[in-house]
Motif scaffolding. Structure first.
Motif, PDB file in Angstrom:
ATOM      1  N   VAL A  41       1.633   4.300  -5.154  1.00 49.35           N
ATOM      2  CA  VAL A  41       2.412   4.808  -4.025  1.00 49.35           C
ATOM      3  C   VAL A  41       3.910   4.598  -4.257  1.00 49.35           C
ATOM      4  O   VAL A  41       4.708   5.540  -4.184  1.00 49.35           O
ATOM      5  CB  VAL A  41       1.960   4.131  -2.713  1.00 49.35           C
ATOM      6  N   LEU A  42       4.276   3.335  -4.552  1.00 43.59           N
ATOM      7  CA  LEU A  42       5.703   3.033  -4.714  1.00 43.59           C
ATOM      8  C   LEU A  42       6.269   3.730  -5.944  1.00 43.59           C
ATOM      9  O   LEU A  42       7.380   4.264  -5.921  1.00 43.59           O
ATOM     10  CB  LEU A  42       5.918   1.526  -4.815  1.00 43.59           C
ATOM     11  N   GLY A  43       5.475   3.740  -7.013  1.00 42.30           N
ATOM     12  CA  GLY A  43       5.923   4.405  -8.236  1.00 42.30           C
ATOM     13  C   GLY A  43       6.145   5.883  -7.971  1.00 42.30           C
ATOM     14  O   GLY A  43       7.141   6.464  -8.401  1.00 42.30           O
ATOM     15  N   GLY A  44       5.228   6.508  -7.209  1.00 40.15           N
ATOM     16  CA  GLY A  44       5.369   7.923  -6.889  1.00 40.15           C
ATOM     17  C   GLY A  44       6.618   8.184  -6.067  1.00 40.15           C
ATOM     18  O   GLY A  44       7.392   9.099  -6.360  1.00 40.15           O
ATOM     19  N   ALA A  45       6.843   7.316  -5.046  1.00 43.50           N
ATOM     20  CA  ALA A  45       8.028   7.477  -4.198  1.00 43.50           C
ATOM     21  C   ALA A  45       9.298   7.342  -5.030  1.00 43.50           C
ATOM     22  O   ALA A  45      10.244   8.130  -4.897  1.00 43.50           O
ATOM     23  CB  ALA A  45       8.014   6.426  -3.082  1.00 43.50           C
TER      24      ALA A  45
END
Lengths: 372, 247
Positions: A41-45
């Protein structure tokens, strides 16, 4: 039966690190399903924001000094503002035709700083070099000699002003801070009280109020007709302010030096000043290099506050440059990113330099023998 | 009789208002004499020898070192410190300087000696304590025993008339005590005046001219080592010796 003989085991090199990048990724980023989910999630954001920023800053950006082109829908960053206004940002209100003078002065000052930071140049003549470079710096900026037209200090601005304020205030604050730190541990109550009072008073007020006092209140207390240039007053204000904070940092280092060191120096016949200079300060300062550099960096950035007393250093020059021109005023963000990059380059260099200095001064603390 | 090199005359010292650490000390030390001071912890042994080079000040009584009375006068203190070398329990070497720089610091800055000459003389002292090959290292790269020998060499660089040792082996691993004591025994044979606070009774027997036993800030008993160890007169010294020799 004979007693077993002692068999020494030959030393072996430590095993190669078995972790590796992939192992590190697995353990730290995908250790269990929650960690894995968060990573995704954070990597995608992060990835999304990065692509947005890069697209805005590079692919959709307009690079021409043409504000019409920037107003078109869908155009990203408008770097034309830098191309159009860079001289005003870098040199403030300094007369346009004479801007080679602050430019040369800045280069000289940067050269001086690089030389001063290089171990090979740490000789007595470095002091002389400072005197020469600073004299040339002021001659270039102020003029009135060698056929250079006079430029009053209120027209100085931009990067040279930032560099001048930062360099001089740090260079002057450091010795004051050392003396104040020593004074706080003095045997003489008057000196101790004075130094404590100085630190507490200065730390008790914000830098802005010190600058206001230096700029507006100081002249009120001076006799009629006696003036000190506002630049010098502000410089002294920043110096005294930075020195108080630095003194507390150095004090911390002094406290960490065991009493035994001072006693050993005393039994060897060293005087108070010899003890401080040769034994206590080299160790105390080496301990506080990271915090001192922290102070230097914040002093460097604090110089941007002089804008409030109408000295237009880098930050002030930027608002001056853009506010005065309605066409370019909407592109403040690009301007701020530009000077942020300049500030960052200086501060990053200072922080890397502090790591190197720390290494240099803590050689004696390493137990193993270095092989250069 | 020769004039004593150190003379305590009814000396008293207090820490703060209430702790009477040295009480009516009378002691005279002849030139070349080797004295071992022992006693339970807190008995004032270290404070006693630290008065001699004015690391501690006394409030009552008088103290003469090499004919000069110790006062607050900075010149007197400087003068006395040139004649008195000191070795500490914690070595107190300067960790930011190499071994050689530790030795040459005072000769260069206080003695105004040229660097080359100071280094030459320092190397002689390092050879004397058998550590010349470590001259370029930093103190923390040496073992405790080596550090203490460097500290002795550093004190000797000032050519002192008197050497004070404040528990020089108490911070050392047992394996390293001997190398330091050996150096001190050699030094004792050279006729320098030594005052040594230590619990190394073997050292006391080997080199001391006199053993002083202190308790609660007083000199309880003093005698030559043979008689002190075999027939302690005072019950406090008997008790102390039975504790440190009894196992």
């Amino acid at each position: 039966m004979t007693a077993p003989t002692f068999q020494p085991i030959a030393p072996r090199p430590a095993p190669r690190r078995t972790e590796g990048l992939l192992a590190w990724l697995r353990i730290n980023l995908f250790g269990d399903w929650i960690t894995g989910l968060m990573t995704v999630v954070l990597g995608g954001a992060l990835l999304y924001l990065m692509t947005q920023f890069i697209s805005w800053a590079i692919f959709r950006a307009s690079w021409h000094p043409n504000f019409e082109a920037c107003r078109v829908d869908g155009v990203g960053a408008c770097w034309g503002v830098i191309a159009e206004k860079y001289r005003l940002i870098l040199f403030g209100r300094y007369p346009f035709d004479a801007q080679w003078r602050p430019m040369l002065a800045t280069v000289l000052m940067l050269g001086l700083l690089v030389v001063s930071c290089t171990r090979a140049f740490w000789h007595a003549w470095l002091g002389l070099l400072w005197a020469v470079v600073l004299t040339v710096f002021f001659a270039l900026m102020y003029g009135n000699v060698l056929g250079l037209a006079r430029v009053e200090t209120d027209r100085w601005g931009g990067l040279p002003l930032t560099l001048l304020l930062a360099t001089l205030s740090m260079a002057m604050a450091f010795p004051i801070a050392v003396l104040v730190a020593l004074g706080r541990r003095s045997q003489l109550p008057a000196i101790r009280t004075f130094c404590a009072l100085y630190v507490e008073l200065i730390r008790g007020v914000p830098l802005i109020s010190v600058l206001f006092m230096a700029s507006f209140m100081f002249p009120l207390f001076m006799p009629e007709g006696f003036t000190v240039d506002v630049l010098i007053r502000v410089l002294l204000g920043i110096t005294l302010f930075a020195a108080a904070y630095m003194a507390e940092v150095i004090s911390g280092g002094l406290q960490a030096i065991p009493q035994g060191q001072i006693e050993a120096a005393a039994t060897l016949g060293l005087s108070y000043w010899q003890t401080q200079r040769q034994v206590v300060l080299p160790q105390a300062l080496a301990l506080v290099v990271p915090s001192l550099m922290n102070n230097f960096i914040s002093t460097f950035k604090d110089t941007s506050l002089v804008t409030i007393v109408s000295l237009y250093e880098l930050t002030g020059a930027l608002s001056l440059a853009l506010n005065s021109d309605a066409n370019w005023r909407p592109f403040m963000l690009e301007g701020y990113l530009f000077i942020a990059l300049i500030y960052f380059m200086f501060c990053f260099a200072m922080s890397r330099y502090s790591l190197w200095v720390e290494q240099q001064f803590n050689r004696g603390r390493k137990r193993s023998i270095e092989t250069p | 009789m020769t004039q004593p090199i150190i003379q305590f005359d009814k000396l008293n010292k207090w820490y703060g208002d209430s702790f009477h650490v040295l009480r009516d000390i009378d002691l005279s030390v002849a030139p070349g004499e080797r004295i071992v001071i022992c006693g339970p912890s807190g008995s004032g042994k270290s404070t006693l020898i630290r008065c001699i080079n004015r690391l501690e000040t006394h409030q009552e009584g008088r103290l003469f070192v090499d004919g000069v009375e110790l006062t607050d006068d900075a010149r007197v203190i400087d003068d006395v410190r040139k004649k008195v070398g000191m070795v500490f329990q914690q070595f107190n070497l300067f960790p930011h300087l190499t071994v050689l720089e530790n030795l040459t610091l005072s000769p260069i800055w206080v003695g105004k000696m040229p660097k080359e000459e100071a280094e030459e003389k320092a190397m002689i002292q390092l050879a004397r304590v058998r550590i010349a090959e470590q001259a370029g290292k930093y103190p923390l790269q040496l073992s405790g025993g080596q550090q203490q020998r460097v500290a002795i060499a550093r004190a000797l660089c000032l050519k002192p008339k008197i050497m004070l040792f404040d528990e020089p082996t108490s911070a050392l691993d047992p394996e390293m005590i001997k190398e330091v004591l050996d150096v001190m025994i050699e030094l004792a044979a050279e006729g320098i005046t030594m005052l040594c606070v230590t619990h190394e009774m073997g050292f006391a027997k080997a080199v001391a001219d006199r053993v002083i036993f202190m308790d609660q800030g007083q000199i309880v008993e003093q005698n030559n080592p043979h008689d002190f160890f075999s027939h302690p007169k005072n019950e406090r010294s008997q008790d102390f010796l039975s504790k440190i020799l009894g196992h």
